[in-house]
Design an enzyme around this catalytic site. Structure first.
Site, PDB file in Angstrom:
ATOM      1  N   SER A   1     -29.130 -36.514 -13.469  1.00  0.00           N
ATOM      2  CA  SER A   1     -28.034 -35.548 -13.405  1.00  0.00           C
ATOM      3  C   SER A   1     -28.579 -34.207 -12.941  1.00  0.00           C
ATOM      4  O   SER A   1     -29.764 -33.889 -13.181  1.00  0.00           O
ATOM      5  CB  SER A   1     -27.424 -35.371 -14.799  1.00  0.00           C
ATOM      6  OG  SER A   1     -26.610 -34.208 -14.834  1.00  0.00           O
TER       7      SER A   1
ATOM      8  N   TYR B   1     -29.201 -33.960 -23.561  1.00  0.00           N
ATOM      9  CA  TYR B   1     -28.788 -34.612 -22.312  1.00  0.00           C
ATOM     10  C   TYR B   1     -29.712 -34.225 -21.159  1.00  0.00           C
ATOM     11  O   TYR B   1     -30.208 -35.089 -20.426  1.00  0.00           O
ATOM     12  CB  TYR B   1     -27.343 -34.225 -21.990  1.00  0.00           C
ATOM     13  CG  TYR B   1     -26.766 -34.919 -20.767  1.00  0.00           C
ATOM     14  CD1 TYR B   1     -26.516 -36.287 -20.761  1.00  0.00           C
ATOM     15  CD2 TYR B   1     -26.450 -34.191 -19.622  1.00  0.00           C
ATOM     16  CE1 TYR B   1     -25.973 -36.918 -19.640  1.00  0.00           C
ATOM     17  CE2 TYR B   1     -25.904 -34.805 -18.504  1.00  0.00           C
ATOM     18  CZ  TYR B   1     -25.663 -36.173 -18.516  1.00  0.00           C
ATOM     19  OH  TYR B   1     -25.120 -36.792 -17.406  1.00  0.00           O
TER      20      TYR B   1
HETATM   21  N1  LIG Z   1     -19.447 -37.698 -14.764  1.00  0.00           N
HETATM   22  C1  LIG Z   1     -20.353 -36.780 -14.422  1.00  0.00           C
HETATM   23  O1  LIG Z   1     -20.017 -35.622 -14.170  1.00  0.00           O
HETATM   24  C2  LIG Z   1     -21.798 -37.168 -14.320  1.00  0.00           C
HETATM   25  C3  LIG Z   1     -22.691 -36.297 -13.665  1.00  0.00           C
HETATM   26  C4  LIG Z   1     -24.036 -36.636 -13.581  1.00  0.00           C
HETATM   27  C5  LIG Z   1     -24.476 -37.826 -14.146  1.00  0.00           C
HETATM   28  N2  LIG Z   1     -23.592 -38.642 -14.779  1.00  0.00           N
HETATM   29  C6  LIG Z   1     -24.102 -39.877 -15.364  1.00  0.00           C
HETATM   30  O2  LIG Z   1     -23.480 -40.977 -14.730  1.00  0.00           O
HETATM   31  C7  LIG Z   1     -23.402 -42.074 -15.644  1.00  0.00           C
HETATM   32  C8  LIG Z   1     -21.967 -42.583 -15.705  1.00  0.00           C
HETATM   33  O3  LIG Z   1     -21.158 -41.531 -16.124  1.00  0.00           O
HETATM   34  P1  LIG Z   1     -19.569 -41.590 -16.107  1.00  0.00           P
HETATM   35  O4  LIG Z   1     -19.123 -40.204 -15.881  1.00  0.00           O
HETATM   36  O5  LIG Z   1     -19.101 -42.680 -15.257  1.00  0.00           O
HETATM   37  O6  LIG Z   1     -19.355 -41.887 -17.656  1.00  0.00           O
HETATM   38  P2  LIG Z   1     -18.392 -42.890 -18.446  1.00  0.00           P
HETATM   39  O7  LIG Z   1     -18.404 -42.407 -19.853  1.00  0.00           O
HETATM   40  O8  LIG Z   1     -17.094 -43.026 -17.730  1.00  0.00           O
HETATM   41  O9  LIG Z   1     -19.192 -44.251 -18.328  1.00  0.00           O
HETATM   42  C9  LIG Z   1     -20.367 -44.489 -19.044  1.00  0.00           C
HETATM   43  C10 LIG Z   1     -20.485 -45.992 -19.257  1.00  0.00           C
HETATM   44  O10 LIG Z   1     -21.698 -46.266 -19.972  1.00  0.00           O
HETATM   45  C11 LIG Z   1     -21.397 -47.206 -20.984  1.00  0.00           C
HETATM   46  N3  LIG Z   1     -22.349 -47.083 -22.081  1.00  0.00           N
HETATM   47  C12 LIG Z   1     -22.491 -46.051 -22.955  1.00  0.00           C
HETATM   48  N4  LIG Z   1     -23.448 -46.340 -23.851  1.00  0.00           N
HETATM   49  C13 LIG Z   1     -23.928 -47.575 -23.538  1.00  0.00           C
HETATM   50  C14 LIG Z   1     -24.908 -48.426 -24.100  1.00  0.00           C
HETATM   51  N5  LIG Z   1     -25.620 -48.057 -25.189  1.00  0.00           N
HETATM   52  N6  LIG Z   1     -25.130 -49.637 -23.521  1.00  0.00           N
HETATM   53  C15 LIG Z   1     -24.420 -50.015 -22.432  1.00  0.00           C
HETATM   54  N7  LIG Z   1     -23.470 -49.259 -21.857  1.00  0.00           N
HETATM   55  C16 LIG Z   1     -23.229 -48.057 -22.411  1.00  0.00           C
HETATM   56  C17 LIG Z   1     -19.977 -46.864 -21.430  1.00  0.00           C
HETATM   57  O11 LIG Z   1     -19.371 -47.928 -22.121  1.00  0.00           O
HETATM   58  C18 LIG Z   1     -19.318 -46.556 -20.089  1.00  0.00           C
HETATM   59  O12 LIG Z   1     -18.822 -47.723 -19.461  1.00  0.00           O
HETATM   60  C19 LIG Z   1     -23.946 -41.551 -16.959  1.00  0.00           C
HETATM   61  O13 LIG Z   1     -25.317 -41.910 -17.066  1.00  0.00           O
HETATM   62  C20 LIG Z   1     -23.818 -40.054 -16.825  1.00  0.00           C
HETATM   63  O14 LIG Z   1     -24.729 -39.370 -17.637  1.00  0.00           O
HETATM   64  C21 LIG Z   1     -22.266 -38.341 -14.868  1.00  0.00           C
END
Ligand SMILES: NC(=O)c1ccc[n+]([C@@H]2O[C@H](COP(=O)([O-])OP(=O)(O)OC[C@H]3O[C@@H](n4cnc5c(N)ncnc54)[C@H](O)[C@@H]3O)[C@@H](O)[C@H]2O)c1
Length: 257
Positions: free
Chosen positions: A149, A164
């Site tokens: 991220s 985080y």
């Molecule tokens: N949305 C943003 O702005 C953003 C920015 C940078 C990075 N990210 C990263 O991208 C990734 C996806 O984010 P998103 O926004 O789609 O989030 P989201 O919350 O929509 O999806 C996260 C997914 O991870 C799964 N998950 C959580 N804990 C878990 C575990 N212990 N085992 C297996 N699965 C698990 C959840 O069930 C969910 O399906 C994350 O790693 C997040 O940190 C997101």
């Protein structure tokens, strides 16, 4: 062997507006077989079924808690059994997307919260990669794409705070060190560092906070999940063969090196 004869294992891919599900669809659209691994096994199977129907590729879903070694081993064995039964081609890519964030200020964090955020984001990446890597080394070809991220690079500044940023920075160190070690094997290891993406991960974020996040980005908006998925599938493609240890920014200009 083309990617159409390979399986992409994608974690964290069932969330409705999430990056993982969009990425899984995009892999399938590009001809990959896909494995969906997420906390809820039934939901993972459902997403896999809908991908198989929509794109006509083999797809399989299974429950996993990426932070739990036994759970990861069970998921890996289930994928291997599907492969052995001729239902899936060999694993060619591991895409570690499962993650959680936390906006709790540092002095209000607990050790439990610290461990939880580190365990899912960093240890989960370690465990899932380790479980599926031997198969890719045996084939002499593989792609590992890890989700970091912009928070790792800027010290937060979007939503997630110290645990985080720390966990996502660990993912970058992991990516680079593993890329170096795997250099001669044909397996590349890269990371993506999105800025704010339009998903539901920022639990509790108000419309005002979301507007402020968008305003702070030079391009004036958050990223779509498709824009992140496009970068990830590129890093899993044949075309990215000379990229390893790379951190690919997808941040609308919110962080420039
Ligand atoms: N949305 C943003 O702005 C953003 C920015 C940078 C990075 N990210 C990263 O991208 C990734 C996806 O984010 P998103 O926004 O789609 O989030 P989201 O919350 O929509 O999806 C996260 C997914 O991870 C799964 N998950 C959580 N804990 C878990 C575990 N212990 N085992 C297996 N699965 C698990 C959840 O069930 C969910 O399906 C994350 O790693 C997040 O940190 C997101």
């Amino acid at each position: 062997m083309s990617t159409t004869q390979r399986t992409a294992v994608i974690t964290g891919a069932t969330s409705e507006k999430g990056i993982g599900a969009t990425t899984a669809h995009r892999f399938a659209r590009e001809g990959w077989a896909v494995v969906i691994l997420d906390l809820d096994g039934e939901k993972s199977s459902q997403v896999a079924r809908s991908i198989a129907e929509e794109h006509g590729v083999p797809a399989f879903g299974h429950a996993v808690d990426v932070s739990d070694e036994a759970s990861v081993a069970t998921a890996r064995d289930a994928v291997a059994a599907e492969s052995a039964a001729g239902n899936l081609p060999p694993v060619g890519a591991v895409v570690n997307i499962a993650g959680i964030t936390s906006p709790v200020p540092f002095l209000e964090t607990t050790l439990e919260l610290w461990h939880k955020v580190m365990d899912v984001n960093a240890t989960g990446t370690y465990l899932v990669t380790k479980a599926f890597l031997p198969e890719m080394i045996d084939q002499g070809w593989g792609r590992i794409v890890n989700m970091s991220s912009v928070s790792a690079q800027r010290g937060g500044g979007v939503f997630g705070k110290v645990p985080y940023s720390s966990a996502k920075a660990a993912v970058l160190g992991f990516t680079k060190a593993l890329a170096r070690e795997l250099g001669p094997t044909g397996v590349t290891v890269n990371a993506v560092t999105p800025g704010a993406v339009d998903t539901n991960i920022r639990v509790g974020s108000t419309p005002e906070q979301e507007a402020a996040i968008a305003d702070s980005v030079p391009v004036g908006r958050t990223a779509t999940t498709e824009e992140v998925a496009a970068a990830i599938t590129f890093l899993a493609s044949e075309d990215s063969s000379y990229l390893t240890g790379v951190t690919l920014d997808i941040n609308g200009g919110s962080h420039m090196h």
